[in-house]
Scaffold this motif. Structure first.
Motif, PDB file in Angstrom:
ATOM      1  N   PHE A  53       0.786  -1.234  -0.053  1.00  0.00           N
ATOM      2  CA  PHE A  53      -0.021   0.075   0.049  1.00  0.00           C
ATOM      3  C   PHE A  53       0.909   1.306   0.071  1.00  0.00           C
ATOM      4  CE2 PHE A  53      -3.420  -2.791   1.806  1.00  0.00           C
ATOM      5  CZ  PHE A  53      -4.135  -2.679   0.690  1.00  0.00           C
ATOM      6  N   ILE A  54       1.884   1.169   0.964  1.00  0.00           N
ATOM      7  CA  ILE A  54       2.744   2.513   0.888  1.00  0.00           C
ATOM      8  C   ILE A  54       3.479   2.650  -0.260  1.00  0.00           C
ATOM      9  CG2 ILE A  54       4.926   3.529   2.262  1.00  0.00           C
ATOM     10  CD1 ILE A  54       3.596   2.036   4.746  1.00  0.00           C
ATOM     11  N   GLY A  55       4.023   1.595  -0.715  1.00  0.00           N
ATOM     12  CA  GLY A  55       4.829   1.498  -2.076  1.00  0.00           C
ATOM     13  C   GLY A  55       3.991   2.058  -3.186  1.00  0.00           C
ATOM     14  N   GLY A  56       2.813   1.479  -3.248  1.00  0.00           N
ATOM     15  CA  GLY A  56       1.876   1.665  -4.284  1.00  0.00           C
ATOM     16  C   GLY A  56       1.465   3.446  -4.231  1.00  0.00           C
ATOM     17  N   LEU A  57       1.199   3.960  -3.214  1.00  0.00           N
ATOM     18  CA  LEU A  57       0.851   5.167  -3.023  1.00  0.00           C
ATOM     19  C   LEU A  57       2.198   6.388  -3.120  1.00  0.00           C
ATOM     20  CD1 LEU A  57      -0.965   7.312  -1.929  1.00  0.00           C
ATOM     21  CD2 LEU A  57      -0.223   7.234   0.461  1.00  0.00           C
ATOM     22  N   LEU A  58       3.135   5.652  -2.814  1.00  0.00           N
ATOM     23  CA  LEU A  58       4.372   6.680  -3.416  1.00  0.00           C
ATOM     24  C   LEU A  58       4.402   6.663  -4.870  1.00  0.00           C
ATOM     25  CD1 LEU A  58       7.146   5.514  -0.707  1.00  0.00           C
ATOM     26  CD2 LEU A  58       5.979   7.745  -1.094  1.00  0.00           C
TER      27      LEU A  58
END
Length: 312
Positions: free
Chosen positions: A279-284
């Protein structure tokens, strides 16, 4: 341009990207329910069907799609677009979905705009701006989190997913760059229609669809129709229509809805489990591409000025 037209353009572009995201989830469902289904078969059926529909639509709309074959440069560009643009962006994406899942495949493919920036830097000598450099760093960190889940000495996803997803991201770049010289003259319906048809017919040389023995159930046939009509034809027409109401840079910002839709629908209907790193990687990555999209018009303005200066 009125506020109502702008809102219509935003809704059309965002809806198109959501449909593209749903298409990936539908493909993932097909691969899960029918292990004998190959990405090549699904891609060629999708391309040939959608290509024919778009070309017929173009003829009905008076676009004269056969005129493109009267000029050698345009014809070769259309062929190159199909083989080097559409095949990587669609076949490699479906391969990434087949061996992995739709959210991860879509997020990796979402790195395509940065490959375009690298191309312009290496071959057009356009120096990346500060926001582009920040975006690239964010995208790199986001990809690193997805690939390693914070453990730099090991991979959290299969190298095969990374391979096909990376090729699909390169496909996003070639899919964008190759047809740009003929789109203004022949139109998106003609160029995309022929590109899809050429690509689909070429894939039949690799794996003729009539030699693949598949048992397709009625629900699976429904998913296939969703991929062709709602995942290819409809979003293309909606996205193309949105460009008459909003700027291309605004429309490109709506691309963020594609990985979001793929993630939401995969979690809801396929019970796909994603970690906090995903989730964090995709958001970045999504934020990085949005930042890049906001800066795209500056790069295009610079290129136009330099081209005008060199021709004077």
């Amino acid at each position: 341009m009125t506020q109502q037209n702008h809102l219509r353009g935003v809704l059309l572009a965002s809806s198109a990207c959501i449909l593209w995201g749903i298409s990936g989830v539908a493909a993932s469902t097909l691969f899960i329910n029918n292990p004998h289904l190959t990405a090549v078969w699904l891609t060629q059926v999708r391309m040939i069907s959608a290509g024919l529909i778009l070309l017929v639509w173009g003829m009905v709309a008076g676009k004269h799609p056969f005129k493109i074959w009267h000029h050698r440069h345009a014809a070769w560009t259309a062929v190159s677009y199909g083989l080097l643009g559409l095949i990587p962006v669609q076949l490699c994406y479906f391969e990434a979905v087949r061996v992995g899942n739709a959210p991860i495949a879509t997020i990796i493919q979402f790195l395509g705009p940065f490959i375009i920036s690298i191309y312009y830097f290496l071959f057009k000598h356009v120096t990346p701006s500060r926001i582009e450099l920040i975006g690239m760093i964010m995208a790199f960190i986001g990809t690193l989190l997805i690939v390693t889940h914070g453990h730099l000495n090991s991979l959290a996803i299969s190298p095969v997913i990374l391979f096909w997803g990376g090729l699909s991201a390169i496909g996003v770049a070639t899919n964008t760059l190759i047809p740009r010289t003929i789109l203004p003259k022949y139109g998106a319906l003609t160029v995309t229609g022929w590109g899809l048809l050429i690509a689909g017919l070429f894939l039949t040389l690799l794996q003729p669809m009539w030699r693949v023995h598949l048992t397709i159930t009625w629900p699976q046939l429904g998913l296939l129709i969703v991929i062709i009509l709602l995942g290819t034809v409809a979003p293309f027409l909606m996205f193309a229509r949105s460009l008459s109401d909003i700027l291309p840079t605004t429309a490109s910002l709506m691309d963020a809805f594609e990985p979001l839709a793929a993630t939401v629908f995969s979690i809801t209907f396929l019970n796909v489990q994603l970690t906090s790193f995903d989730f964090i990687g995709g958001l970045l990555i999504i934020l990085a591409v949005m930042a890049l999209s906001l800066n795209t018009h500056k790069m295009l303005h610079f290129l136009r000025r330099r081209r005008a200066h060199s021709s004077s």
